[in-house]
Design a protein around this motif. Structure first.
Motif, short mmCIF file in Angstrom:
data_model
loop_
_atom_site.label_atom_id
_atom_site.label_comp_id
_atom_site.label_asym_id
_atom_site.label_seq_id
_atom_site.Cartn_x
_atom_site.Cartn_y
_atom_site.Cartn_z
N GLY A 170 -9.46 1.61 -7.57
CA GLY A 170 -10.56 1.75 -8.49
C GLY A 170 -10.55 0.76 -9.63
N PRO A 171 -10.99 1.19 -10.81
CA PRO A 171 -11.09 0.27 -11.95
C PRO A 171 -9.76 -0.36 -12.35
N ALA A 172 -8.65 0.35 -12.18
CA ALA A 172 -7.34 -0.22 -12.54
C ALA A 172 -7.02 -1.43 -11.67
N LEU A 173 -7.27 -1.31 -10.37
CA LEU A 173 -7.04 -2.44 -9.48
C LEU A 173 -8.03 -3.56 -9.76
N ALA A 174 -9.28 -3.21 -9.99
CA ALA A 174 -10.30 -4.23 -10.27
C ALA A 174 -9.94 -5.03 -11.51
N ALA A 175 -9.47 -4.35 -12.56
CA ALA A 175 -9.11 -5.05 -13.80
C ALA A 175 -7.96 -6.01 -13.57
N VAL A 176 -6.97 -5.61 -12.78
CA VAL A 176 -5.83 -6.48 -12.49
C VAL A 176 -6.29 -7.72 -11.72
N VAL A 177 -7.13 -7.51 -10.71
CA VAL A 177 -7.59 -8.63 -9.89
C VAL A 177 -8.44 -9.59 -10.71
N GLN A 178 -9.24 -9.04 -11.60
CA GLN A 178 -10.17 -9.87 -12.38
C GLN A 178 -9.47 -10.69 -13.45
N THR A 179 -8.38 -10.16 -14.03
CA THR A 179 -7.85 -10.82 -15.23
C THR A 179 -6.37 -11.16 -15.20
N ALA A 180 -5.57 -10.56 -14.31
CA ALA A 180 -4.11 -10.68 -14.48
C ALA A 180 -3.40 -11.50 -13.41
N HIS A 181 -4.06 -11.83 -12.31
CA HIS A 181 -3.48 -12.60 -11.21
C HIS A 181 -2.09 -12.10 -10.83
N PRO A 182 -1.98 -10.89 -10.27
CA PRO A 182 -0.68 -10.40 -9.80
C PRO A 182 -0.19 -11.22 -8.62
N ASP A 183 1.10 -11.15 -8.38
CA ASP A 183 1.67 -11.89 -7.25
C ASP A 183 1.40 -11.21 -5.92
N LEU A 184 1.16 -9.90 -5.96
CA LEU A 184 0.89 -9.15 -4.73
C LEU A 184 0.07 -7.92 -5.08
N ILE A 185 -0.93 -7.61 -4.27
CA ILE A 185 -1.60 -6.32 -4.32
C ILE A 185 -1.43 -5.64 -2.97
N LYS A 186 -1.42 -4.30 -2.98
CA LYS A 186 -1.25 -3.57 -1.73
C LYS A 186 -2.34 -2.47 -1.60
N PRO A 187 -3.56 -2.89 -1.36
CA PRO A 187 -4.60 -1.88 -1.13
C PRO A 187 -4.58 -1.37 0.30
N ASN A 188 -5.11 -0.16 0.51
CA ASN A 188 -5.46 0.24 1.87
C ASN A 188 -6.91 -0.17 2.11
N ASP A 189 -7.46 0.18 3.26
CA ASP A 189 -8.82 -0.28 3.57
C ASP A 189 -9.85 0.29 2.60
N ASP A 190 -9.69 1.55 2.17
CA ASP A 190 -10.64 2.13 1.23
C ASP A 190 -10.56 1.44 -0.13
N GLU A 191 -9.35 1.14 -0.57
CA GLU A 191 -9.18 0.48 -1.87
C GLU A 191 -9.68 -0.95 -1.83
N LEU A 192 -9.50 -1.62 -0.70
CA LEU A 192 -10.05 -2.97 -0.55
C LEU A 192 -11.57 -2.92 -0.59
N ALA A 193 -12.15 -1.89 0.03
CA ALA A 193 -13.60 -1.74 0.03
C ALA A 193 -14.15 -1.52 -1.38
N GLU A 194 -13.35 -0.89 -2.25
CA GLU A 194 -13.79 -0.71 -3.63
C GLU A 194 -13.95 -2.05 -4.34
#
Length: 312
Positions: A170-194
């Motif tokens: 959700g919003p926590a993952l979106a904020a990280v992707v938009q502003t923080a450039h993590p070295d790795l994310i681990k979404p499942n298919d539903d989280e990727l769809a978000e």
């Protein structure tokens, strides 16, 4: 050292039924168990069971019943004092592995408690190879808290800062992707769809790889996408890989994604290439799905069958 962070830990109560769940009916349970849960805790448990050096950071009051359950596991932990208690989650599983979860909200931390948590994470990151930010944020915590933590860790340790993995939604993952450039994310298919919109069902692996490529390397260093029975996809700057799930009798899917992330970290920390990392992730996720409740896999639980990995 791999540091895991669990901001919203849960006392997980698992109820195992000997027949499918019947809403509205009275049913007898075959068994029940209680575990110290939370995504970061689960990752740390898998790492520790494999002999890796892991440290779990979490908020925890002195009189919280969670402390007793966590202590029984002898998991290395650094706790930050808070006033509220951990939430309780209830998981119901049936003989076919169908899982129903009831997740309660956690306590709302104060501003001073959040500041103390961030400071504890930054301190624990010293000399670590990875910091894993995992799970939901407690009520009242800003959506960009994980992104703030990443910035604080990197500001404090500079070139010596650890890599950062994020398993959120959700919003926590979106904020990280938009502003923080993590070295790795681990979404499942539903989280990727978000993040991207619905994934087509006809070729989930190809769709996950295509969407992950729009994020890697522009916004994240790598993406490990877990797809349940379809396996997992790993996208790095150098390529994309898909791993198939070995034959598995599913007993509970709770913690399978956490175990997959731990499997990736175990392989990466010992020099595994991307194919080895996604194979290890899939092997650990399958092992977790074959175990009851929130039991995490130990090395003896891992399937021995070869994991087929394809470069996409």
């Amino acid at each position: 050292m791999i540091v895991t962070v669990t901001l919203n830990p849960s006392l997980d109560r698992t109820i195992v039924l000997d027949a499918p769940l019947e809403p509205g009916a009275v049913q007898a349970a075959a068994s029940t168990r209680e575990d110290a849960g939370g995504k970061g805790i689960n990752v740390a448990r898998v790492l520790a069971a494999a002999g890796a050096d892991a440290l779990a950071v979490l908020p925890l009051s002195d009189d919280d019943p969670y402390r007793t359950v966590l202590g029984a596991e002898r998991l290395p932990a650094r706790t930050v004092p808070v006033t509220g208690h951990c939430r309780a989650n209830v998981t119901i599983t049936d003989p076919a592995g169908v899982t129903t979860k009831l997740n309660l909200p956690g306590a709302t931390p104060s501003t001073s408690e959040l500041d103390a948590l961030q400071a504890a994470i930054v301190a624990a990151a010293e000399g670590a190879r990875w910091v894993v930010l995992a799970g939901s944020l407690p009520p009242g915590v800003p959506d960009d808290f994980y992104a703030r933590v990443i910035g604080a860790v990197r500001a404090r340790w500079g070139a010596a800062a650890p890599r950062v993995a994020v398993d959120a939604s959700g919003p926590a993952l979106a904020a990280v992707v938009q502003t923080a450039h993590p070295d790795l994310i681990k979404p499942n298919d539903d989280e990727l769809a978000e993040l991207s919109g619905p994934l087509p069902d006809d070729d989930l692996i190809a769709a996950a790889a295509r969407i992950a490529r729009t994020l890697v390397p522009a916004r994240v260093g790598a993406a490990l996408v877990t797809l349940g029975g379809h396996g997992a996809v790993l996208v790095t700057e150098d390529g994309a890989y898909a791993a198939a799930v070995p034959p598995t009798r599913v007993r509970s899917t709770v913690g399978a994604g956490d175990s997959a992330l731990a499997g990736y970290l175990l392989a990466e920390s010992t020099g595994g290439d991307p194919a080895a990392c996604v194979a290890s992730a899939t092997r650990h996720g399958a092992a977790a799905a074959s175990l009851p409740g929130t039991v995490v896999p130990r090395p003896a639980d891992l399937p021995t069958a070869d994991i087929a990995v394809t470069r996409l």
